[in-house]
Design a protein around this motif. Structure first.
Motif, short mmCIF file in Angstrom:
data_model
loop_
_atom_site.label_atom_id
_atom_site.label_comp_id
_atom_site.label_asym_id
_atom_site.label_seq_id
_atom_site.Cartn_x
_atom_site.Cartn_y
_atom_site.Cartn_z
N ASN A 239 -15.49 24.59 98.86
CA ASN A 239 -15.31 23.84 100.09
C ASN A 239 -16.63 23.38 100.68
N THR B 179 -8.89 23.14 100.89
CA THR B 179 -9.16 23.21 99.46
C THR B 179 -8.57 24.45 98.82
N GLU C 86 -3.62 26.59 106.04
CA GLU C 86 -4.63 25.94 106.87
C GLU C 86 -4.63 26.59 108.26
N THR D 30 -16.45 19.81 92.19
CA THR D 30 -15.04 20.19 92.04
C THR D 30 -14.31 19.17 91.18
N HIS E 83 -5.26 13.34 100.66
CA HIS E 83 -5.66 12.38 99.63
C HIS E 83 -4.91 11.07 99.78
N LEU F 61 -10.27 11.57 98.32
CA LEU F 61 -9.97 12.94 98.71
C LEU F 61 -10.81 13.29 99.94
N CYS G 92 -5.35 15.98 93.37
CA CYS G 92 -4.43 15.88 94.50
C CYS G 92 -3.59 17.13 94.65
N LEU H 11 -18.22 19.20 96.56
CA LEU H 11 -16.98 18.44 96.44
C LEU H 11 -17.00 17.59 95.17
N CYS I 125 -11.97 16.54 102.41
CA CYS I 125 -12.02 18.00 102.52
C CYS I 125 -13.15 18.38 103.48
N ILE J 262 -6.48 19.42 96.38
CA ILE J 262 -6.96 19.03 97.71
C ILE J 262 -5.83 18.30 98.43
N TYR J 263 -5.43 18.83 99.56
CA TYR J 263 -4.21 18.37 100.21
C TYR J 263 -4.31 16.95 100.75
#
Length: 585
Positions: free
Chosen positions: A542, A564, A580, A464, A414, A423, A408, A461, A425, A411-412
């Motif tokens: 990503n 990400t 972003e 990750t 979530h 999550l 978290c 993903l 992305c 990855i923004y």
């Protein structure tokens, strides 16, 4: 959640067991009071020594104490024997595989685990109501520590200065020069010790040693805490216990109106804190400050250091930095740019605007449901990519909690629920679920793509998340994990074992040479890219593919600052945090 903060390798771990509550006829009694701790010690510090202490014997009959002592020792032996057998079975299974060379790293890891030998000493019953019994138990502990057959490295030759500094610190603690809480600045400590031939660098080496043996606490890895030495670690434990506790909701309810008024808070604020904690497992920063101050009521000598450790409403407290450093909680982040924020000018101080969002901390272990996650996930699908990480002997206490905090933070977008995390992305959804049953402990990874044949992006993903798990496992040297993908035929119970995930990817590339995999059980064929990640080094995290062999042209350059934290420009990828923006050229 906090044992991993204080426990150290090659230590004597004293395990206190309430013999009055212990039941020989209840399997869960051993599991909760003894087995749980033995397993977690095995995984965290597998080379340590455990000394069980049986307390509350004044409430038990003499024969009852002996029966319970015998039962505990026999069941501990069963746990250790079962671990050895499980490691051997797993090792034999890997060695018997057709392409066993693809699993050499896993074999070596299992061999290393088999070398660890957790030693559990005989249980010592103690009547805590008798002072002479406590002294006797203390002497037995001291005898165990000095036993060279138990602690082979108990006798070490250290420089004389190490002992001088240790003695000086022990003498300082008894003087009024050291505050009650025992927190001292590093330079001030050097001045107070006042020993010749000891400079700042030498003191740091010695403090590292004293930290490892548990005499002091010094977080030199945390930049904001590297100048602070905790000469009395018990104070830090006391602060932790005020926040990380089972009756936290009750403590919030017990905050009196008088305390609220002192901190410019009102009953509606308190009710919001309680509601947010019950519904989202989040604690408002101000609520934590008030909660700790309330519990310190009557201890005026601790108020100053408590304020320094807790900080102000902007979240500058050192205690929260420690909690976040050890992944015990996750601080909230602003969800959008604030148009009212003050202008940043290099070289000038900057402060957030008054209408900045309230700072909160998420404690995943307090979550009671996963409704929000289930709603956003919208159910499993046959098209999902799906794999599982199995753990031996089990998933450690707080491990999954720390995995999702790390993810978290990375990855923004979530959503977190009890025993699961979602999550999102680049339009892809990744669901993590914890399953921690006896002989069936695993973390499930399930991913939905953002279009047809989006296998590469989905696997990136998933990888990750797996990389975060791999990194965290390094802190549990007694823990083994293996990746398995369940057969995509739902009526089949077979699993496909993953090969080693080595840095050069030779093993996984050799596996991926087979475009089709056949299930040994049901006989169905599946595309290999539905079962394994084909490669993980040539893509950004990503989900984009970087073709290093062909230079980018004007037509194929696509610049993306994505959630990400990766910036991709043609074949180049670099890490950017919390940005972003999008731009096509």
């Amino acid at each position: 959640l906090t044992p991993h903060v204080f426990i150290t390798p090659q230590a004597l771990v004293i395990l206190v067991i309430d013999l009055h509550r212990y039941r020989t006829d209840d399997k869960d009694s051993f599991k909760e009071q003894v087995g749980f701790w033995i397993n977690n010690i095995l995984m965290r510090v597998p080379d340590s020594i455990v000394l069980p202490i049986g307390s509350h014997i004044d409430l038990c009959d003499k024969d009852e104490v002996q029966n319970k002592k015998k039962d505990i020792e026999e069941k501990i032996l069963e746990v250790l024997t079962e671990r050895e057998e499980n490691l051997k079975q797993r090792l034999d299974k890997l060695k018997q595989k057709a392409q066993c060379e693809l699993y050499s790293d896993q074999v070596n890891k299992l061999c290393d685990l088999a070398e660890y030998s957790l030693k559990v000493l005989d249980l010592i019953p103690i009547d805590c109501t008798r002072y002479d019994a406590i002294i006797e138990a203390w002497l037995q502990i001291l005898k165990s520590v000095r036993n060279k057959d138990i602690f082979r490295n108990a006798v070490r030759k250290l420089p004389v200065t190490y002992k001088k500094v240790e003695d000086a610190i022990m003498d300082l603690i008894k003087t009024p020069d050291v505050p009650v809480h025992g927190t001292v600045d590093l330079d001030e400590l050097l001045r107070m010790i006042n020993l010749h031939n000891i400079d700042s660098q030498q003191l740091k080496y010695i403090l590292c040693y004293l930290h490892r043996i548990g005499l002091i606490v010094w977080y030199q890895e945390v930049q904001t805490l590297e100048r602070i030495v905790f000469l009395k670690p018990s104070f830090l434990i006391t602060l932790f216990q005020m926040i990380v506790r089972h009756d936290l909701l009750q403590q919030l309810n017990n905050i009196p109106a008088k305390t609220l008024k002192k901190e410019s808070a009102f009953k509606p604020d308190k009710q919001k804190w309680i509601n947010d904690f019950q519904a989202k497992a989040t604690l408002h920063h101000k609520a934590i400050i008030i909660l700790v101050k309330h519990q310190l009521n009557g201890k005026e000598d601790l108020h100053d250091i408590a304020e320094d450790m807790l900080g102000d409403e902007k979240g500058n407290g050192k205690l929260f930095q420690i909690l976040e450093y050890f992944d015990i909680c996750l601080s909230s982040k602003p969800q959008a740019l604030n148009p009212d924020a003050s202008v940043f000018r290099p070289g000038s101080p900057w402060s957030p605007s008054r209408n900045a969002p309230t700072l909160t901390y998420l404690f995943p272990s307090y979550l009671t449901d996963a409704k929000a996650v289930s709603e956003k996930w919208n159910g499993d699908s046959n098209d999902d990519l799906h794999t599982q990480a199995f753990f031996l002997p089990e998933i450690p206490q707080g491990f999954f909690h720390r995995v999702i905090i790390k993810l978290c933070n990375f990855i923004y977008s979530h959503w977190v629920g009890k025993e699961r995390c979602l999550l999102v992305c680049n339009g892809r959804k990744l669901l993590l679920k914890e399953h921690n049953e006896e002989a069936n402990s695993y973390i499930e990874f399930r991913c939905k793509g953002n279009g047809e044949n989006d296998f590469e992006g989905q696997w990136c993903l998933i990888m990750t998340a797996i990389q975060k798990v791999e990194k965290l496992i390094e802190e549990w040297p007694g823990l083994h994990y293996s990746l398995k993908t369940p057969c995509r035929n739902h009526d089949c119970e077979h699993y496909f074992d993953w090969p080693d995930l080595d840095e050069k990817e030779k093993d996984i590339e050799q596996t991926s040479e087979e475009k089709i995999k056949t299930c040994e059980n049901c006989g169905e064929n599946f595309q290999t890219e539905l079962l394994f990640c084909m490669s993980r080094g040539s893509r950004g995290q990503n989900g984009t593919t970087a073709d290093a062999k062909s230079p980018p042209t004007q037509q194929n350059v696509h610049n993306t600052y994505n959630v990400t934290g990766n910036f991709v420009s043609g074949s180049c990828t670099m890490n950017i945090e919390e940005q972003e923006f999008h731009h096509d050229s």
